[in-house]
Design a protein around this motif. Structure first.
Motif, PDB file in Angstrom:
ATOM      1  N   ARG A 393       0.848  -1.182   0.000  1.00 24.22           N
ATOM      2  CA  ARG A 393       0.000   0.000   0.000  1.00 24.22           C
ATOM      3  C   ARG A 393       0.879   1.225   0.000  1.00 24.22           C
ATOM      4  NH1 ARG A 393      -4.006  -0.387   3.307  1.00 24.22           N
ATOM      5  NH2 ARG A 393      -3.804  -2.635   3.628  1.00 24.22           N
ATOM      6  N   ALA A 394       0.375   2.316  -0.509  1.00 26.18           N
ATOM      7  CA  ALA A 394       1.165   3.540  -0.570  1.00 26.18           C
ATOM      8  C   ALA A 394       0.253   4.724  -0.834  1.00 26.18           C
ATOM      9  CB  ALA A 394       2.236   3.451  -1.662  1.00 26.18           C
ATOM     10  N   GLU A 408       5.938   5.877  -0.692  1.00 28.72           N
ATOM     11  CA  GLU A 408       6.454   4.991   0.349  1.00 28.72           C
ATOM     12  C   GLU A 408       6.349   3.522  -0.062  1.00 28.72           C
ATOM     13  OE1 GLU A 408       3.927   6.945   2.863  1.00 28.72           O
ATOM     14  OE2 GLU A 408       2.158   6.140   1.889  1.00 28.72           O
ATOM     15  N   GLY A 409       7.042   2.697   0.723  1.00 27.82           N
ATOM     16  CA  GLY A 409       6.943   1.261   0.552  1.00 27.82           C
ATOM     17  C   GLY A 409       7.411   0.777  -0.813  1.00 27.82           C
ATOM     18  N   TYR A 410       6.825  -0.305  -1.257  1.00 31.19           N
ATOM     19  CA  TYR A 410       7.213  -0.937  -2.517  1.00 31.19           C
ATOM     20  C   TYR A 410       7.051   0.011  -3.697  1.00 31.19           C
ATOM     21  CZ  TYR A 410       7.551  -4.685  -6.014  1.00 31.19           C
ATOM     22  OH  TYR A 410       7.931  -5.482  -7.069  1.00 31.19           O
ATOM     23  N   TYR A 411       6.056   0.890  -3.600  1.00 29.76           N
ATOM     24  CA  TYR A 411       5.756   1.767  -4.722  1.00 29.76           C
ATOM     25  C   TYR A 411       6.426   3.135  -4.626  1.00 29.76           C
ATOM     26  CZ  TYR A 411       2.139  -1.697  -5.695  1.00 29.76           C
ATOM     27  OH  TYR A 411       1.477  -2.859  -5.967  1.00 29.76           O
ATOM     28  N   ALA A 412       7.331   3.326  -3.685  1.00 27.86           N
ATOM     29  CA  ALA A 412       8.026   4.604  -3.566  1.00 27.86           C
ATOM     30  C   ALA A 412       8.752   4.935  -4.872  1.00 27.86           C
ATOM     31  CB  ALA A 412       9.019   4.572  -2.411  1.00 27.86           C
ATOM     32  N   GLY A 413       8.469   6.099  -5.425  1.00 26.34           N
ATOM     33  CA  GLY A 413       9.112   6.516  -6.666  1.00 26.34           C
ATOM     34  C   GLY A 413       8.510   5.928  -7.923  1.00 26.34           C
ATOM     35  N   GLU A 414       7.593   4.974  -7.795  1.00 24.21           N
ATOM     36  CA  GLU A 414       6.983   4.338  -8.969  1.00 24.21           C
ATOM     37  C   GLU A 414       5.842   5.201  -9.505  1.00 24.21           C
ATOM     38  OE1 GLU A 414       8.235   1.744 -10.359  1.00 24.21           O
ATOM     39  OE2 GLU A 414       9.658   1.177  -8.797  1.00 24.21           O
ATOM     40  N   LEU A 415       5.612   5.109 -10.796  1.00 26.92           N
ATOM     41  CA  LEU A 415       4.629   5.946 -11.471  1.00 26.92           C
ATOM     42  C   LEU A 415       3.295   5.215 -11.598  1.00 26.92           C
ATOM     43  CD1 LEU A 415       4.731   8.807 -12.795  1.00 26.92           C
ATOM     44  CD2 LEU A 415       4.905   7.617 -14.993  1.00 26.92           C
ATOM     45  N   LEU A 416       2.231   5.890 -11.167  1.00 30.13           N
ATOM     46  CA  LEU A 416       0.870   5.394 -11.361  1.00 30.13           C
ATOM     47  C   LEU A 416       0.243   6.216 -12.486  1.00 30.13           C
ATOM     48  CD1 LEU A 416      -1.751   4.509  -8.662  1.00 30.13           C
ATOM     49  CD2 LEU A 416      -2.389   5.860 -10.652  1.00 30.13           C
ATOM     50  N   ARG A 417      -0.224   5.513 -13.523  1.00 26.64           N
ATOM     51  CA  ARG A 417      -0.742   6.189 -14.716  1.00 26.64           C
ATOM     52  C   ARG A 417      -2.114   5.639 -15.076  1.00 26.64           C
ATOM     53  NH1 ARG A 417      -0.269   4.954 -20.251  1.00 26.64           N
ATOM     54  NH2 ARG A 417       0.979   3.122 -19.652  1.00 26.64           N
ATOM     55  N   PRO A 418      -3.162   6.462 -15.023  1.00 25.70           N
ATOM     56  CA  PRO A 418      -4.462   6.008 -15.509  1.00 25.70           C
ATOM     57  C   PRO A 418      -4.434   5.901 -17.029  1.00 25.70           C
ATOM     58  CG  PRO A 418      -4.667   7.916 -14.030  1.00 25.70           C
ATOM     59  CD  PRO A 418      -3.233   7.798 -14.411  1.00 25.70           C
ATOM     60  N   VAL A 419      -4.811   4.754 -17.554  1.00 25.74           N
ATOM     61  CA  VAL A 419      -4.851   4.537 -19.007  1.00 25.74           C
ATOM     62  C   VAL A 419      -6.297   4.679 -19.454  1.00 25.74           C
ATOM     63  CG1 VAL A 419      -4.385   2.910 -20.866  1.00 25.74           C
ATOM     64  CG2 VAL A 419      -2.871   2.991 -18.865  1.00 25.74           C
ATOM     65  N   ARG A 420      -6.506   5.570 -20.405  1.00 22.11           N
ATOM     66  CA  ARG A 420      -7.867   5.898 -20.823  1.00 22.11           C
ATOM     67  C   ARG A 420      -8.211   5.296 -22.190  1.00 22.11           C
ATOM     68  NH1 ARG A 420     -10.225   9.591 -17.543  1.00 22.11           N
ATOM     69  NH2 ARG A 420      -8.816  10.542 -15.990  1.00 22.11           N
ATOM     70  N   ARG A 421      -9.489   5.039 -22.359  1.00 19.87           N
ATOM     71  CA  ARG A 421     -10.005   4.549 -23.633  1.00 19.87           C
ATOM     72  C   ARG A 421     -10.150   5.716 -24.617  1.00 19.87           C
ATOM     73  NH1 ARG A 421     -13.382   2.328 -19.582  1.00 19.87           N
ATOM     74  NH2 ARG A 421     -12.991   0.086 -19.239  1.00 19.87           N
ATOM     75  N   PRO A 422     -10.410   5.419 -25.873  1.00 20.24           N
ATOM     76  CA  PRO A 422     -10.595   6.509 -26.849  1.00 20.24           C
ATOM     77  C   PRO A 422     -11.679   7.500 -26.462  1.00 20.24           C
ATOM     78  CG  PRO A 422     -10.272   4.433 -27.994  1.00 20.24           C
ATOM     79  CD  PRO A 422     -10.382   4.098 -26.538  1.00 20.24           C
ATOM     80  N   ASP A 423     -12.696   7.051 -25.710  1.00 18.86           N
ATOM     81  CA  ASP A 423     -13.769   7.968 -25.314  1.00 18.86           C
ATOM     82  C   ASP A 423     -13.418   8.765 -24.051  1.00 18.86           C
ATOM     83  OD1 ASP A 423     -13.945   6.134 -23.259  1.00 18.86           O
ATOM     84  OD2 ASP A 423     -15.988   5.492 -23.721  1.00 18.86           O
ATOM     85  N   GLY A 424     -12.205   8.568 -23.499  1.00 19.86           N
ATOM     86  CA  GLY A 424     -11.764   9.323 -22.336  1.00 19.86           C
ATOM     87  C   GLY A 424     -11.998   8.647 -21.010  1.00 19.86           C
TER      88      GLY A 424
END
Length: 460
Positions: A393-394, A408-424
């Motif tokens: 968790r982070a 923090e934790g395992y995801y410290a510095g890692e990028l979270l990116r929402p991936v969107r469909r063609p309709d947004g």
């Protein structure tokens, strides 16, 4: 000033009892302590062997290696001003030391491989004039371990950091300290040389109730590792700064970095739950995460202990070479206040503005078949973690480009990116290549490796 009324009578008595036991059992000529809560000193106590002469929060004691935390703050200031990088090898800024391969970060974390002490005679009980140059402090064989491989506490390492500050700032370490930390924070009773009133340092005979005065030496080149004198009042203010930050000195984010483990743990450290950050000691005690630093020089013991979560800090100082275990005392003072008078949380506050694109991310997500929840909080962060059981968790901070970075934790510095469909609309979350979907094993071809086209089934 200390507001004694800020704590309940029972809490104040428990604090006084703890330091009274420490002074009596540790046979300390004097022992002074302070507790800060919510950024303010709320209690001061003193016990002394001389009736009627108990030290107050304005009496100086030598604080030894707590000085290292001050030096680390000066180094982090240089980084934040863009004058150095923590990954810079020392040789880039201070050539010719013989330990130039070590980085600034490794020196801060005591992972540069340097010896624990300078060459004989013992620097704590001899004049600093015997070691006028860095070469006198480091000696002919300054390394004891490969650079970056293990945590090995090093006083010469912080001497080198003091020299780095002098080189980059162009002023003596003491002047950089005064201008960069002491004056902005109002630490007027913290100094490199003792300023009256101050306590004298004593050695207490191990087998008799007798004392011997300890010599008072100017550490010279070694000053950045342990020279400072301070008071419980000043150190309580310094502790509040180490929690909250002050943009005139160092921001909260950089202080959080200092409080984060930066050194590989030795086997013994794993057993007793201790670690080291960038100029700060870290330990877990009684289920509570504590940060700060200890200190000692002949005639003096010192300890600064902070629980960031409880927003409680303790300072304990004594004028004896050995005796009370001040680390345990400081941890107990923090625990007494935190347990007797738990921190009252601030009232819940909603978001001032709701961003539909962020709100769309809130709710339930699946990593494979494990259920996660994503929450959006009023502090501008989002948090992602398992809804049940343990797991990674982070919290994540916004980057301004539609992505988020783990804190923090395992995801410290890692990028979270929402991936969107063609309709947004949001298809899934990509977190360091991990895919989070709204349904477990979503069949829209976003799961690495794909999903069996026959779908979910029972036993046949």
């Amino acid at each position: 000033m200390t507001s004694q009324e800020s704590l309940l009578p029972g809490t104040r008595r428990a604090l006084l009892h703890r330091i009274a036991v420490a002074q009596a059992e540790g046979r300390a000529p004097s022992l002074v302590a302070a507790v800060a809560r919510d950024g303010q000193a709320v209690w001061h106590g003193a016990r002394t062997s001389v009736e009627g002469h108990g030290s107050d929060e304005d009496v100086q004691y030598r604080i030894g290696s707590i000085t290292k935390t001050f030096t680390a703050v000066l180094v982090m200031r240089l980084r934040d001003e863009g004058l150095i990088d923590l990954g810079d090898p020392l040789e880039k800024h201070l050539p010719g030391t013989g330990v130039g391969e070590a980085t600034v970060a490794e020196l801060l974390a005591h992972t540069a491989g340097l010896a624990a002490e300078s060459p004989a005679p013992w620097w704590e009980r001899t004049p600093g004039s015997l070691r006028p140059e860095l070469s006198d402090v480091l000696g002919d064989e300054p390394l004891r371990h490969p650079v970056g491989r293990r945590h090995h506490y090093s006083n010469p390492g912080y001497t080198v950091l003091g020299a780095l500050v002098e080189e980059v700032r162009g002023v003596p370490w003491e002047e950089a300290l005064r201008e960069g930390i002491l004056e902005p924070l109002g630490l007027h009773r913290t100094s490199a040389q003792p300023q009256a009133p101050y306590a004298g340092g004593w050695a207490v005979h191990p087998w008799a109730d007798a004392m011997l005065p300890e010599p008072l030496e100017d550490l010279g080149r070694m000053a950045a590792a342990g020279q400072l004198w301070s008071t419980t009042g000043d150190l309580a203010r310094f502790a509040a700064f180490l929690v909250r930050g002050d943009d005139r000195v160092l921001g909260a984010e950089s202080l959080r970095e200092m409080r984060t483990p930066a050194a590989p743990a030795e086997a013994a450290d794993v057993m007793d739950g201790t670690a080291y950050g960038l100029g700060m000691q870290i330990q877990r005690r009684d289920g509570r995460l504590l940060v700060g630093h200890s200190g000692s020089l002949p005639g003096f013991l010192a300890n600064l202990t902070i629980s960031v979560e409880d927003d409680v800090a303790a300072v304990v100082l004594a004028n004896c070479t050995s005796g009370p275990l001040l680390g345990a005392v400081g941890a107990d003072l923090v625990r007494i206040v935190a347990e007797a008078e738990p921190r009252i949380p601030q009232p819940w506050q909603p978001l001032r503005e709701v961003d539909p694109a962020v709100l769309e991310l809130a709710g339930q997500w699946y990593w494979g078949t494990q259920t996660f929840g994503l929450r959006v909080s009023a502090d501008g962060l989002i948090a992602l973690g398992p809804l049940t059981g343990g797991g990674r968790r982070a919290r994540f901070r916004v980057n301004g480009d539609g992505t988020w970075t783990g804190l923090e934790g395992y995801y410290a510095g890692e990028l979270l990116r929402p991936v969107r469909r063609p309709d947004g609309s949001v298809s899934h979350l990509d977190l360091g290549s991990f895919v989070f979907t709204r349904q477990p094993y979503d069949d829209e071809d976003v799961v690495p490796g794909g999903v069996d086209p026959q779908g979910w089934r029972g036993i046949r």
